[in-house]
Design an enzyme around this catalytic site. Structure first.
Site, mmCIF file in Angstrom:
data_model
loop_
_atom_site.group_PDB
_atom_site.id
_atom_site.type_symbol
_atom_site.label_atom_id
_atom_site.label_comp_id
_atom_site.label_asym_id
_atom_site.label_seq_id
_atom_site.Cartn_x
_atom_site.Cartn_y
_atom_site.Cartn_z
ATOM 1 N N LYS A 50 -0.406 -3.916 -1.500
ATOM 2 C CA LYS A 50 -1.022 -4.250 -0.133
ATOM 3 C C LYS A 50 -0.217 -3.308 0.831
ATOM 4 C CE LYS A 50 -3.886 -6.555 -0.284
ATOM 5 N NZ LYS A 50 -5.328 -6.185 -0.494
ATOM 6 N N HIS B 212 1.941 0.895 -9.074
ATOM 7 C CA HIS B 212 2.586 -0.012 -8.042
ATOM 8 C C HIS B 212 4.105 -0.061 -8.827
ATOM 9 C CE1 HIS B 212 -0.568 -0.894 -5.685
ATOM 10 N NE2 HIS B 212 -1.076 -1.938 -6.490
ATOM 11 N N SER C 69 -0.430 -10.116 4.002
ATOM 12 C CA SER C 69 -1.755 -9.266 3.193
ATOM 13 C C SER C 69 -1.656 -9.702 1.802
ATOM 14 C CB SER C 69 -1.912 -7.782 3.307
ATOM 15 O OG SER C 69 -3.075 -7.352 2.661
#
Length: 308
Positions: free
Chosen positions: A50, A105, A135
């Site tokens: 995010k 990630h 988020s």
């Protein structure tokens, strides 16, 4: 959707002390990522969840395609820029041609060995963590492969403790940026920088990728990478994902695309507590983030990463 995917919606994988959603990650896929064979022509987008991942995937796609929208409009972003830690990545790469665009990630320590000696280009996108946590919280509410986040207060506590999926935001951003010197080709850019000056950010990325754009190519890329355009593009907005995996009735994957929106979710006490944790955990970092906006202009200066 396969039975295998449905069976793993509630699975959590733990790898090197970090938890991952088992829907897309297995022990095998995570080991594959940590031993990934990078090529010098690779471009790797690195983010904490995010933080502008989808946006940068679109930016690099449009820069590498020199403003041509065909790939953006016909190929899902997870297929043109696969996450190396997700189980489907090897099959996607077998079918790909030309220079590879990759996404991750993963924290730096899990990829440090694989990147050693590589000339692959790494783009790290960071975002104000208060906006990240908001988020991320709303994404948990719609993504059925993520755990129930509980109340925002509970999720915020988990985020600050680093016990959410993909681990600590603080460790992630510090790990990658403090080791920038160990990566031959490294670009640091912030979500807020892209929001404030998308055209300038496109030019910055094009210079980094050594892929200069003509004026009309740049204009096309800027239009395609605008939030409104991306939010309506099914190759980007994840509406292709079945309702059983991502419940679009509970929210949009591309929710607002704003900066400073955290003020609408945080209480004053939560914000104060976050600031104290941030000050402690980031005391040894030179990174600066935009926390607020006034109207549509940014009232806090974005400072460059001094160590890069």
């Amino acid at each position: 959707m396969t039975q295998r995917e449905m069976a793993r919606l509630d699975v959590t994988e733990t790898f090197q002390g970090i938890i991952f959603p088992g829907h897309l990650h297995t022990q095998e896929s995570l080991r594959y990522a940590t031993n990934f064979k990078f090529q010098d022509t690779d471009t790797l987008i690195v983010t904490y969840p995010k933080s502008g991942t989808t946006w940068m995937q679109e930016v690099v796609t449009m820069v590498s395609c020199r403003g041509d929208t065909v790939k953006s409009q016909t190929q899902p972003n997870w297929a043109r820029a696969p996450w190396i830690e997700q189980y489907y990545c090897p099959d996607v790469l077998k079918a790909s041609q030309g220079p590879r665009l990759l996404t991750t990630h993963l924290p730096y320590e899990l990829l440090a060995s694989a990147l050693q000696g590589s000339k692959a280009k790494v783009i790290y996108v960071a975002r104000n963590p208060k906006d990240v946590v908001v988020s991320y919280y709303y994404f948990h509410k719609m993504a059925k492969f993520l755990k129930d986040p509980g109340t925002f207060s509970e999720f915020l506590s988990d985020f600050l403790e680093g016990t959410v999926y993909y681990g600590s935001w603080f460790d992630h951003v510090k790990g990658w940026t403090s080791n920038a010197r160990n990566i031959d080709n490294f670009l640091y850019i912030t979500y807020e920088e892209m929001w404030e000056d998308l055209r300038g950010s496109l030019m910055k990325v094009s210079r980094f990728l050594q892929c200069s754009l003509l004026e009309d190519e740049l204009t096309s890329a800027q239009k395609t990478c605008g939030f409104n355009t991306m939010s309506q593009n099914c190759m980007v907005n994840y509406t292709l994902i079945p309702q059983e995996i991502m419940d679009h009735s509970k929210g949009k994957f591309m929710r607002k695309g704003q900066i400073g929106d955290w003020v609408n979710t945080f209480s004053q006490e939560q914000s104060h507590n976050f600031d104290e944790v941030y000050a402690s955990k980031m005391a040894d970092s030179m990174l600066k983030f935009v926390w607020e906006t006034k109207k549509s202009s940014i009232d806090t200066e974005i400072l460059p990463l001094s160590t890069v």
